[in-house]
Design an enzyme around this catalytic site. Structure first.
Site, PDB file in Angstrom:
ATOM      1  N   ASP A   1       7.406   3.140  -2.722  1.00 27.40           N
ATOM      2  CA  ASP A   1       7.632   3.792  -1.863  1.00 27.40           C
ATOM      3  C   ASP A   1       9.014   3.811  -1.299  1.00 27.40           C
ATOM      4  O   ASP A   1       9.728   4.972  -1.549  1.00 27.40           O
ATOM      5  CB  ASP A   1       6.639   3.894  -0.786  1.00 27.40           C
ATOM      6  CG  ASP A   1       6.687   2.431   0.115  1.00 27.40           C
ATOM      7  OD1 ASP A   1       7.587   1.555  -0.247  1.00 27.40           O
ATOM      8  OD2 ASP A   1       6.276   2.431   1.106  1.00 27.40           O
TER       9      ASP A   1
ATOM     10  N   ASP B   1      14.304  -0.722   0.620  1.00 26.45           N
ATOM     11  CA  ASP B   1      15.233  -1.229   1.806  1.00 26.45           C
ATOM     12  C   ASP B   1      16.120  -2.309   1.535  1.00 26.45           C
ATOM     13  O   ASP B   1      17.154  -2.167   1.267  1.00 26.45           O
ATOM     14  CB  ASP B   1      14.033  -1.230   2.857  1.00 26.45           C
ATOM     15  CG  ASP B   1      14.741  -1.238   4.414  1.00 26.45           C
ATOM     16  OD1 ASP B   1      15.990  -0.989   4.561  1.00 26.45           O
ATOM     17  OD2 ASP B   1      13.770  -1.485   5.145  1.00 26.45           O
TER      18      ASP B   1
ATOM     19  N   LYS C   1       0.733  -1.265   0.016  1.00 27.92           N
ATOM     20  CA  LYS C   1      -0.034   0.029  -0.157  1.00 27.92           C
ATOM     21  C   LYS C   1       0.828   1.228  -0.047  1.00 27.92           C
ATOM     22  O   LYS C   1       0.512   2.477  -0.377  1.00 27.92           O
ATOM     23  CB  LYS C   1      -0.912   0.156   1.384  1.00 27.92           C
ATOM     24  CG  LYS C   1      -1.899  -1.219   1.520  1.00 27.92           C
ATOM     25  CD  LYS C   1      -2.650  -0.626   2.664  1.00 27.92           C
ATOM     26  CE  LYS C   1      -2.836  -2.085   3.452  1.00 27.92           C
ATOM     27  NZ  LYS C   1      -3.577  -2.018   4.758  1.00 27.92           N
TER      28      LYS C   1
HETATM   29  P1  IMP Z   1      12.085  -4.172   1.621  1.00 30.50           P
HETATM   30  O1  IMP Z   1      11.644  -5.465   1.038  1.00 30.50           O
HETATM   31  O2  IMP Z   1      12.993  -4.530   2.849  1.00 30.50           O
HETATM   32  O3  IMP Z   1      13.004  -3.275   0.589  1.00 30.50           O
HETATM   33  O4  IMP Z   1      10.938  -3.285   2.060  1.00 30.50           O
HETATM   34  C1  IMP Z   1      10.036  -2.577   1.051  1.00 30.50           C
HETATM   35  C2  IMP Z   1       8.866  -2.364   1.903  1.00 30.50           C
HETATM   36  O5  IMP Z   1       9.109  -2.094   3.392  1.00 30.50           O
HETATM   37  C3  IMP Z   1       8.388  -0.927   1.625  1.00 30.50           C
HETATM   38  O6  IMP Z   1       7.460  -0.849   0.220  1.00 30.50           O
HETATM   39  C4  IMP Z   1       7.692  -0.312   2.897  1.00 30.50           C
HETATM   40  O7  IMP Z   1       6.459  -0.740   2.668  1.00 30.50           O
HETATM   41  C5  IMP Z   1       8.398  -1.111   3.939  1.00 30.50           C
HETATM   42  N1  IMP Z   1       9.500  -0.033   4.475  1.00 30.50           N
HETATM   43  C6  IMP Z   1      10.793  -0.203   4.492  1.00 30.50           C
HETATM   44  N2  IMP Z   1      11.511   0.635   5.108  1.00 30.50           N
HETATM   45  C7  IMP Z   1      10.184   1.308   5.722  1.00 30.50           C
HETATM   46  C8  IMP Z   1      10.362   2.529   6.518  1.00 30.50           C
HETATM   47  O8  IMP Z   1      11.371   3.220   6.845  1.00 30.50           O
HETATM   48  N3  IMP Z   1       9.103   2.978   7.014  1.00 30.50           N
HETATM   49  C9  IMP Z   1       7.843   2.299   6.387  1.00 30.50           C
HETATM   50  N4  IMP Z   1       8.043   1.170   5.675  1.00 30.50           N
HETATM   51  C10 IMP Z   1       9.112   0.728   5.548  1.00 30.50           C
END
Ligand code: IMP
Length: 224
Positions: free
Chosen positions: A126, A129, A65
């Protein structure tokens, strides 16, 4: 006539941890990107994407979302809009009610090969990470749906915490290793409506036994 008097209000959600702070603004330790800074950068990204995708009839795919606000601003900034541009969404989740990814990415979508095959897909995220989410979505589109190409536009890139090597094609801002909220990003489903991106005060999540992320990065091999 419908009587609203019969509608029972549900009990107010307990916000004990943040007592004394009445609005989401009060929970911010600092603002990282103001509304006007975000809007200016989104306009730049939109113009660049419009140029790059002329003649390619792109499928712009919002990763829900968290991207909903960035997505709606970005697609309006893609000017001049390439002919054949269409929009869709995919839902991905890897966070519970904490500040760390669970590591397991779940996808929910009705996208199938017939909608995606041969299309140039631009994913709108968004934040990238660890990159587990974007890698999982990209693989699904390329391997299971036959996309011609998959690129990513992310508002934020928290590259210090990468677990998989991934470099988004379009990045709004390189983000410090802090847990951020606002402009679509949530903590436990709250704060998404803030028009800016900020860092939460630790007391807003410390009652859940969650610690602030390490400033020096807890992920493995960054890709930059
Ligand atoms: P990844 O799979 O670790 O790259 O994370 C991706 C998802 O984790 C993003 O689409 C966000 O929804 C969530 N996310 C990662 N870091 C943050 C943060 O600092 N605040 C809020 N949501 C985060």
């Amino acid at each position: 006539m419908v009587s609203v008097a019969t509608v029972q209000a549900s009990p107010a959600k307990e916000v004990a941890s943040c007592s004394g702070r009445r609005t989401y603004h009060d929970d911010m330790a600092k603002v990282l990107y103001t509304e006007s800074v975000i809007q200016a950068r989104v306009s730049e990204l939109g113009r660049q994407i419009a140029q790059d995708y002329q003649g390619k009839a792109p499928l712009i795919l919002g990763v829900l979302k968290g991207s909903f606000m960035f997505f709606s601003d970005l697609v309006r900034a893609i000017e001049p809009c390439p002919r054949g541009l269409t929009l869709d969404f995919i839902r991905a989740s890897s966070y519970g009610s904490g500040t760390e990814s669970t590591g397991e990415v779940k996808l929910k979508t009705d996208l199938r090969r017939e909608k995606v095959e041969g299309r140039h897909v631009l994913l709108v995220e968004d934040i990238v990470d660890t990159a587990l989410t974007i890698t999982t979505v990209s693989r699904f589109l390329l391997e299971e749906c036959g996309a011609a190409s998959v690129a990513t536009a992310t508002l934020l890139d928290k590259h210090e915490r990468r677990k998989l090597s991934y470099r988004p094609e379009y990045t709004g801002f390189v983000c410090p290793n802090e847990f951020v909220v606002g402009y679509g990003l949530d903590f436990d489903e709250e704060y998404r409506t803030l028009p800016y991106i900020g860092v939460l005060k630790p007391e807003c999540y410390s009652h859940l036994g969650i610690e602030a992320p390490e400033p020096d990065g807890s992920g493995e091999s960054g890709d930059e």
